[in-house]
Motif scaffolding. Structure first.
Motif, mmCIF file in Angstrom:
data_model
loop_
_atom_site.group_PDB
_atom_site.id
_atom_site.type_symbol
_atom_site.label_atom_id
_atom_site.label_comp_id
_atom_site.label_asym_id
_atom_site.label_seq_id
_atom_site.Cartn_x
_atom_site.Cartn_y
_atom_site.Cartn_z
ATOM 1 N N VAL A 167 -56.672 9.859 -54.898
ATOM 2 C CA VAL A 167 -55.818 11.011 -54.656
ATOM 3 C C VAL A 167 -54.533 10.811 -55.444
ATOM 4 O O VAL A 167 -54.065 9.682 -55.615
ATOM 5 C CB VAL A 167 -55.526 11.177 -53.148
ATOM 6 C CG1 VAL A 167 -54.870 9.924 -52.563
ATOM 7 C CG2 VAL A 167 -54.654 12.397 -52.876
ATOM 8 N N VAL A 181 -50.469 12.408 -56.159
ATOM 9 C CA VAL A 181 -49.341 13.277 -55.811
ATOM 10 C C VAL A 181 -48.671 13.687 -57.119
ATOM 11 O O VAL A 181 -48.352 12.842 -57.959
ATOM 12 C CB VAL A 181 -48.346 12.559 -54.892
ATOM 13 C CG1 VAL A 181 -47.154 13.453 -54.594
ATOM 14 C CG2 VAL A 181 -49.037 12.121 -53.605
ATOM 15 N N ILE A 212 -50.874 17.956 -54.049
ATOM 16 C CA ILE A 212 -51.855 16.893 -53.834
ATOM 17 C C ILE A 212 -53.142 17.236 -54.573
ATOM 18 O O ILE A 212 -53.683 18.344 -54.429
ATOM 19 C CB ILE A 212 -52.167 16.694 -52.339
ATOM 20 C CG1 ILE A 212 -50.890 16.404 -51.546
ATOM 21 C CG2 ILE A 212 -53.168 15.561 -52.148
ATOM 22 C CD1 ILE A 212 -51.114 16.306 -50.040
ATOM 23 N N VAL A 244 -51.228 10.193 -47.283
ATOM 24 C CA VAL A 244 -52.490 10.901 -47.461
ATOM 25 C C VAL A 244 -53.572 9.874 -47.778
ATOM 26 O O VAL A 244 -53.337 8.932 -48.543
ATOM 27 C CB VAL A 244 -52.388 11.987 -48.559
ATOM 28 C CG1 VAL A 244 -52.009 11.404 -49.907
ATOM 29 C CG2 VAL A 244 -53.681 12.776 -48.655
ATOM 30 N N LEU A 276 -54.087 13.817 -43.814
ATOM 31 C CA LEU A 276 -52.659 13.820 -44.118
ATOM 32 C C LEU A 276 -51.893 13.493 -42.840
ATOM 33 O O LEU A 276 -52.083 14.155 -41.810
ATOM 34 C CB LEU A 276 -52.220 15.178 -44.658
ATOM 35 C CG LEU A 276 -50.722 15.355 -44.939
ATOM 36 C CD1 LEU A 276 -50.248 14.401 -46.017
ATOM 37 C CD2 LEU A 276 -50.417 16.808 -45.332
ATOM 38 N N ASP A 314 -46.255 9.563 -55.249
ATOM 39 C CA ASP A 314 -45.191 10.357 -55.871
ATOM 40 C C ASP A 314 -44.324 9.457 -56.744
ATOM 41 O O ASP A 314 -43.897 8.376 -56.308
ATOM 42 C CB ASP A 314 -44.341 11.002 -54.773
ATOM 43 C CG ASP A 314 -43.512 12.163 -55.282
ATOM 44 O OD1 ASP A 314 -43.402 12.336 -56.518
ATOM 45 O OD2 ASP A 314 -42.977 12.904 -54.447
#
Length: 601
Positions: free
Chosen positions: A73, A75, A86, A489, A499, A555
């Protein structure tokens, strides 16, 4: 190639990764540590935020290895509105197999609407594509101001260029970065007979290894794999059910380094020292990668977590032609092995765990504790495993760990440590008492005292939601609701993503810093920059990187917990690039996000 009658001793190979039991016997009981001092709770808000992604692993009952790996995953802020979105990576059906009823498995991009919810914009932006996806790395490789997406996939990687935050176009061929597309288009019977190796990548990371202001790309490749070689191994559980084959029966392979030459890429794996062979054979089985700068010389180094083979440390050094290359020093730096043996390395992350104390965490197979490598010497680089003495080893031994990340859960200025866990074998309970397929995640609170650094957070302390068993794989952090508290997440193999909102009632202050490079001498995302924050008499450092843990990206906006500090006295940014320019800001307000632009834009 393994002998076709090779029988996996599943109790050892699956429960212990082929490693002996003696390692964990020496681990002492965890050191008592203080209770979590501040109220922090994680609440599952997946459904209420509009996220409905479910991973599909293609499993048909044949049990071939890629089905166990899950996906990552990322960000990212794909549309430039200042809110983190996401992207979930998905796998797909094997050739000749039907698409799952009621769904077409593709990646899923969720746009942050800014009201605490997300909307699925996958089809609208052109990412509704089928591929057997694994990992993801996001960055603005062409310095046009928009983050682009690279997805690793079994059978061929993909690069998607962001067109002004509105759509993505497939730039794989034009950029020369995907390699030969090896995804077979054949019947299911013919697919299972394929004996020629099919590309099997894992994590990837963007970096500017040569300091020219253009982002290069490092791709982990797991092992040399084909369906026929996999099925030739007779691997069974005690109940005579076929088991997934362990990586020990496959040959290793090399990672790949692509150099950015102005929007196109060239493969510089061999010339830069990334190709590592021993007696003519590649030694790596790479799953996780961390780019960091432990010696703080301004040049990015690469540490690779390998599964049942030695971990790799590629040290960035000058090349004879005036450029840069890498020297693999994992063995001499004490990164390659733990207790003299390789472990089943999955995820990896690096951080200053206390002021001035840099460490690299590698999370490993079940019945293997996490590894925590503290930097002890910069020249030459040297590390020491402090997992036992710091209290990380014993509680981390039992689960099978995949995702891993350092992040400041309570905003006290010290990075905590999270792992998401889950076994690779759905039928593991038949082979080992006490092991389960779905497993609880773990959150280790950073006490600030190196002699008893880690305390395992419990459901009673931070709520039960984060600890409900999952078949965990990738994980990332973000602040999706803009309150400064970092949320989590998690992806599952063959299951729904989750999440978790961080409901942080500590009262601690924070500051979030988004770097914007000049796009000339430095990449626009500031990847490879070192940020130093001075506030409340404390000094914190973070390194901006696009890979954390396993197949995933958190992030790249850097959030610093400040405790009780009410102002940021000073921020220093050492920008990446050959000149390594340093820039400072003073008296920044807390409880907000700041954009820090490089001079010369």
């Amino acid at each position: 190639m393994p002998h076709p009658r090779f029988l996996v001793v599943i109790l050892i190979a699956l429960a212990c990764g082929g490693i002996g039991f003696g390692v964990w016997l020496a681990l002492r009981t965890p050191i008592p540590s203080p209770e979590l001092p501040f109220p922090v709770r994680f609440v599952n808000v997946t459904e209420s935020t509009g996220i409905h992604f479910r991973h599909f692993n293609g499993a048909t009952g044949k049990k071939i290895l890629p089905e166990t790996m899950g996906s990552g995953v990322a960000v990212l802020d794909f549309d430039g509105d200042g809110r983190p979105d996401i992207l979930f990576i998905n796998s797909c059906s094997w050739p000749g197999q039907p698409v799952p009823a009621g769904q077409r498995p593709t990646p899923a991009l969720y746009r942050n609407k800014g009201d605490g919810t997300f909307e699925d914009v996958t089809a609208a932006v052109g990412l509704d594509v089928e591929l057997f996806g694994m990992g993801v790395a996001v960055a603005d490789y062409d310095n046009d101001g928009w983050p682009d997406i690279f997805i690793t996939a079994v059978g061929g990687n993909k690069l998607y260029r962001n067109i002004q935050g509105k759509r993505f176009e497939d730039a794989t061929a034009s950029a020369g970065i995907g390699g030969r597309d090896q995804w077979p288009t054949t019947s299911k019977e013919e697919f299972l007979k394929i004996s020629n190796p099919i590309a099997f990548p894992s994590s990837a990371v963007w970096l500017d290894f040569d300091g020219d202001g253009l982002l290069d790309l490092f791709v982990c490749n797991y092992l040399t794999w084909s369906p026929a070689a996999d099925l030739a191994v007779e691997a069974f559980l005690p109940n005579d059910v076929r088991a997934y084959v362990p990586p020990t029966v496959f040959r290793g392979t090399d990672c790949t380094l692509y150099r950015n030459v102005g929007g196109r890429f060239e493969d510089v794996t061999a010339k830069t020292g990334i190709r590592i062979n021993e007696n003519g054979a590649a030694i790596g089985k790479a799953l996780g990668v961390s780019v960091c700068d432990p010696d703080r010389d301004g040049w990015p180094d690469i540490i690779v977590a390998c599964d049942t083979t030695q971990n790799l440390l590629f040290h960035n050094i000058p090349a004879s032609d005036g450029g840069r290359r890498f020297e693999e020093i994992g063995l001499s730096a004490n990164v390659a092995f733990s207790d003299g043996r390789p472990r089943g390395g999955m995820g990896i992350d690096a951080a200053e765990i206390l002021p001035g104390i840099f460490a690299v965490a590698v999370v490993n197979f079940s019945n293997e504790p996490n590894t925590l490598l503290q930097l002890r010497q910069k020249n030459p680089l040297s590390f020491m495993d402090i997992a036992v003495s710091s209290g990380l080893a014993y509680p981390s031994r039992s689960p099978m760990k995949f995702g891993a990340m350092f992040f400041d859960a309570d905003l006290d200025g010290r990075p905590d440590f999270f792992t998401c866990n889950g076994h690779l074998e759905p039928d593991i309970a038949a082979a080992r008492v006490g092991q389960t397929y779905a497993q609880s995640s773990q959150l280790f609170w950073n006490s600030g005292d190196l002699s008893e650094l880690w305390k395992v957070a419990t459901p009673e302390e931070i709520g039960p939601d984060l600890f409900k068993p999952l078949v965990g794989r990738g994980c990332a952090y973000l602040d999706f609701d803009g309150d400064g508290a970092l949320d989590i997440v998690v992806t599952q193999n063959g299951g729904p993503a989750q999440l978790f909102r961080n409901e942080n009632a500590t009262g601690n202050n924070w500051v979030a810093l988004k770097l914007i490079g000049n796009g000339k001498t430095t990449n626009r995302d500031g990847i490879g920059a070192e940020i130093t924050v001075e506030a409340g008499g404390k000094v914190q450092r973070k390194y901006i990187t696009t890979s954390r843990g396993y197949l995933s990206q958190s992030d790249i906006v850097a959030t610093f917990g400040l405790g009780a500090a009410t102002v940021v006295d000073r921020v220093t940014v050492r920008w990446p690039g050959r000149d390594g320019k340093v820039q400072t800001w003073s008296n920044l307000g807390v409880g907000k996000r700041h954009e820090l632009r490089q001079e010369g834009q």
